[in-house]
Structure formats: C-alpha cells, structure tokens
Design a protein around this motif. Structure first.
Motif, PDB file in Angstrom:
ATOM      1  N   GLU A 147       0.840  -1.207   0.000  1.00 46.63           N
ATOM      2  CA  GLU A 147       0.000   0.000   0.000  1.00 46.63           C
ATOM      3  C   GLU A 147       0.870   1.251   0.000  1.00 46.63           C
ATOM      4  OE1 GLU A 147      -3.900  -1.038   2.640  1.00 46.63           O
ATOM      5  OE2 GLU A 147      -1.952  -1.257   3.646  1.00 46.63           O
ATOM      6  N   ALA A 148       1.932   1.220   0.795  1.00 46.82           N
ATOM      7  CA  ALA A 148       2.832   2.371   0.887  1.00 46.82           C
ATOM      8  C   ALA A 148       3.507   2.651  -0.449  1.00 46.82           C
ATOM      9  CB  ALA A 148       3.884   2.131   1.970  1.00 46.82           C
ATOM     10  N   GLU A 149       3.853   1.616  -1.182  1.00 48.78           N
ATOM     11  CA  GLU A 149       4.492   1.791  -2.482  1.00 48.78           C
ATOM     12  C   GLU A 149       3.560   2.515  -3.451  1.00 48.78           C
ATOM     13  OE1 GLU A 149       7.243  -0.852  -5.439  1.00 48.78           O
ATOM     14  OE2 GLU A 149       5.565  -1.880  -4.462  1.00 48.78           O
ATOM     15  N   VAL A 150       2.307   2.096  -3.500  1.00 48.52           N
ATOM     16  CA  VAL A 150       1.320   2.748  -4.374  1.00 48.52           C
ATOM     17  C   VAL A 150       1.143   4.208  -3.962  1.00 48.52           C
ATOM     18  CG1 VAL A 150      -1.125   2.768  -5.026  1.00 48.52           C
ATOM     19  CG2 VAL A 150       0.131   0.605  -4.948  1.00 48.52           C
ATOM     20  N   LEU A 151       1.018   4.444  -2.657  1.00 52.20           N
ATOM     21  CA  LEU A 151       0.828   5.815  -2.175  1.00 52.20           C
ATOM     22  C   LEU A 151       2.060   6.679  -2.395  1.00 52.20           C
ATOM     23  CD1 LEU A 151      -1.424   5.095   0.844  1.00 52.20           C
ATOM     24  CD2 LEU A 151      -1.813   6.915  -0.808  1.00 52.20           C
ATOM     25  N   ALA A 152       3.239   6.097  -2.272  1.00 56.06           N
ATOM     26  CA  ALA A 152       4.468   6.870  -2.504  1.00 56.06           C
ATOM     27  C   ALA A 152       4.506   7.377  -3.940  1.00 56.06           C
ATOM     28  CB  ALA A 152       5.700   6.022  -2.194  1.00 56.06           C
ATOM     29  N   HIS A 153       4.199   6.501  -4.887  1.00 57.94           N
ATOM     30  CA  HIS A 153       4.195   6.922  -6.290  1.00 57.94           C
ATOM     31  C   HIS A 153       3.109   7.969  -6.543  1.00 57.94           C
ATOM     32  CE1 HIS A 153       7.301   4.308  -7.883  1.00 57.94           C
ATOM     33  NE2 HIS A 153       6.835   3.358  -7.107  1.00 57.94           N
ATOM     34  N   THR A 197      -6.905   7.561   3.945  1.00 52.47           N
ATOM     35  CA  THR A 197      -5.696   6.802   3.605  1.00 52.47           C
ATOM     36  C   THR A 197      -4.733   7.684   2.810  1.00 52.47           C
ATOM     37  OG1 THR A 197      -6.985   4.766   3.585  1.00 52.47           O
ATOM     38  CG2 THR A 197      -4.853   4.706   2.479  1.00 52.47           C
ATOM     39  N   ALA A 198      -5.279   8.475   1.888  1.00 52.77           N
ATOM     40  CA  ALA A 198      -4.445   9.394   1.102  1.00 52.77           C
ATOM     41  C   ALA A 198      -3.753  10.412   2.007  1.00 52.77           C
ATOM     42  CB  ALA A 198      -5.292  10.103   0.045  1.00 52.77           C
ATOM     43  N   TRP A 199      -4.468  10.915   3.002  1.00 54.69           N
ATOM     44  CA  TRP A 199      -3.907  11.900   3.947  1.00 54.69           C
ATOM     45  C   TRP A 199      -2.720  11.301   4.693  1.00 54.69           C
ATOM     46  CZ3 TRP A 199      -3.397  16.721   5.443  1.00 54.69           C
ATOM     47  CH2 TRP A 199      -2.999  17.000   6.746  1.00 54.69           C
ATOM     48  N   TYR A 200      -2.917  10.118   5.290  1.00 55.50           N
ATOM     49  CA  TYR A 200      -1.830   9.497   6.045  1.00 55.50           C
ATOM     50  C   TYR A 200      -0.663   9.115   5.140  1.00 55.50           C
ATOM     51  CZ  TYR A 200      -4.774   9.518  10.135  1.00 55.50           C
ATOM     52  OH  TYR A 200      -5.546   9.933  11.187  1.00 55.50           O
ATOM     53  N   GLY A 201      -0.973   8.648   3.943  1.00 55.34           N
ATOM     54  CA  GLY A 201       0.081   8.306   3.000  1.00 55.34           C
ATOM     55  C   GLY A 201       0.875   9.522   2.557  1.00 55.34           C
ATOM     56  N   MET A 202       0.174  10.611   2.256  1.00 57.52           N
ATOM     57  CA  MET A 202       0.833  11.848   1.827  1.00 57.52           C
ATOM     58  C   MET A 202       1.739  12.376   2.934  1.00 57.52           C
ATOM     59  SD  MET A 202       0.653  15.444   2.358  1.00 57.52           S
ATOM     60  CE  MET A 202      -0.831  15.490   3.300  1.00 57.52           C
ATOM     61  N   ARG A 203       1.232  12.394   4.162  1.00 52.77           N
ATOM     62  CA  ARG A 203       2.052  12.858   5.294  1.00 52.77           C
ATOM     63  C   ARG A 203       3.289  11.980   5.467  1.00 52.77           C
ATOM     64  NH1 ARG A 203      -0.655  13.969  10.852  1.00 52.77           N
ATOM     65  NH2 ARG A 203       1.508  14.482  11.163  1.00 52.77           N
ATOM     66  N   ALA A 204       3.098  10.665   5.329  1.00 48.32           N
ATOM     67  CA  ALA A 204       4.217   9.739   5.498  1.00 48.32           C
ATOM     68  C   ALA A 204       5.264   9.932   4.399  1.00 48.32           C
ATOM     69  CB  ALA A 204       3.700   8.300   5.496  1.00 48.32           C
ATOM     70  N   VAL A 205       4.816  10.177   3.186  1.00 51.40           N
ATOM     71  CA  VAL A 205       5.756  10.408   2.080  1.00 51.40           C
ATOM     72  C   VAL A 205       6.546  11.692   2.315  1.00 51.40           C
ATOM     73  CG1 VAL A 205       5.954  10.924  -0.391  1.00 51.40           C
ATOM     74  CG2 VAL A 205       4.494   9.043   0.387  1.00 51.40           C
ATOM     75  N   LEU A 206       5.860  12.773   2.680  1.00 55.34           N
ATOM     76  CA  LEU A 206       6.570  14.034   2.933  1.00 55.34           C
ATOM     77  C   LEU A 206       7.542  13.903   4.103  1.00 55.34           C
ATOM     78  CD1 LEU A 206       3.809  16.749   2.350  1.00 55.34           C
ATOM     79  CD2 LEU A 206       5.712  16.121   0.845  1.00 55.34           C
ATOM     80  N   ALA A 207       7.129  13.212   5.159  1.00 52.75           N
ATOM     81  CA  ALA A 207       8.016  13.016   6.315  1.00 52.75           C
ATOM     82  C   ALA A 207       9.226  12.165   5.921  1.00 52.75           C
ATOM     83  CB  ALA A 207       7.246  12.365   7.462  1.00 52.75           C
TER      84      ALA A 207
END
Length: 132
Positions: free
Chosen positions: A27-33, A92-102
């Motif tokens: 899931e993280a890989e998809v959200l990172a891209h 899910t997009a919110w948490y993923g976006m925050r995690a990518v920026l962090a």
C-alpha cells in the motif's frame, strides 16, 4: 556515484512510508508513487528534477514533471489527487501523503527539502506537525 548512494534505497523509502502511515509496504508503495506524481504537479519542473536527483530509481521517475510551471493547488486538492491516483479514500491518502513528505524530509538534503516546502507553502508544513 550511483543515485541510490545519495540517500535511501527504494525499499527503505517504501518501508519508512509504510511504518509512518501504518500500512503494508505494498500500500505504501502505491501511495508513494501517487504522492510523488502529485508533488511533481505542484512543484516547478526544475524543483521536481532537483528532488528526483536525490531519490532512488523507481521513485525518481514518479517526479517526472508534466509542465514547466507548478500548478497552484492547496493541501486539500493535493490529498484528493493522491487518493485518486492511488485509488484510496481520503483518510488513507492523507496518512500516506504525510508519510511520504516526512520520509522525504529524512531522505533528502535539508536544503532540498526546504526548497520543496518553500514551493508548497505553510499549510503543508503544518500538515507535517505531529497531531496534538
């Protein structure tokens, strides 16, 4: 020097996003891209390329700019676009976006991250703050 010697390796980046967002590496890989593609829309082409130069292969390609100029849109639209690209709900997009920026904050040079945040603006900085 190879690109991956500059910072995190691909799997390390994805794993860091997964841990920060509390999701599986897949899931993280998809959200990172999705987040990086959206970031490429929001940054000037030059800044997107500068950031991509500090990311591992496989992630850097997601920062390929479609336009020379940055699109002007706020955090809410950023999250919506990430969700659409990743086919996930807004939470899910919110948490993923925050995690990518962090993860970017720790995975690229301080100066590069400051350049990115300088183009994104105050609301993005506030989104990176821990919840109170």
């Amino acid at each position: 020097m190879e690109r991956e010697e500059l910072g995190m390796k691909y799997d390390e980046f994805v794993d860091a996003v997964a841990i920060r967002a509390g999701m599986s590496p897949a899931e993280a890989e998809v959200l990172a891209h999705a987040a990086l593609q959206t970031l490429a829309d929001r940054l000037t082409a030059g800044e997107a390329r500068d950031l991509a130069a500090q990311l591992p292969r496989g992630l850097a390609e997601s920062l390929e700019p479609r336009y020379e100029k940055a699109e002007a849109f706020g955090l809410e639209e950023f999250v919506r676009r990430v969700g659409n690209r990743a086919a996930v709900d807004l939470s899910t997009a919110w948490y993923g976006m925050r995690a990518v920026l962090a993860t970017l904050r720790g995975g690229v040079s301080v100066g590069e991250f400051q350049d990115v945040i300088g183009q994104l603006g105050k609301e993005y900085v506030e989104a990176l703050q821990p919840a109170r």
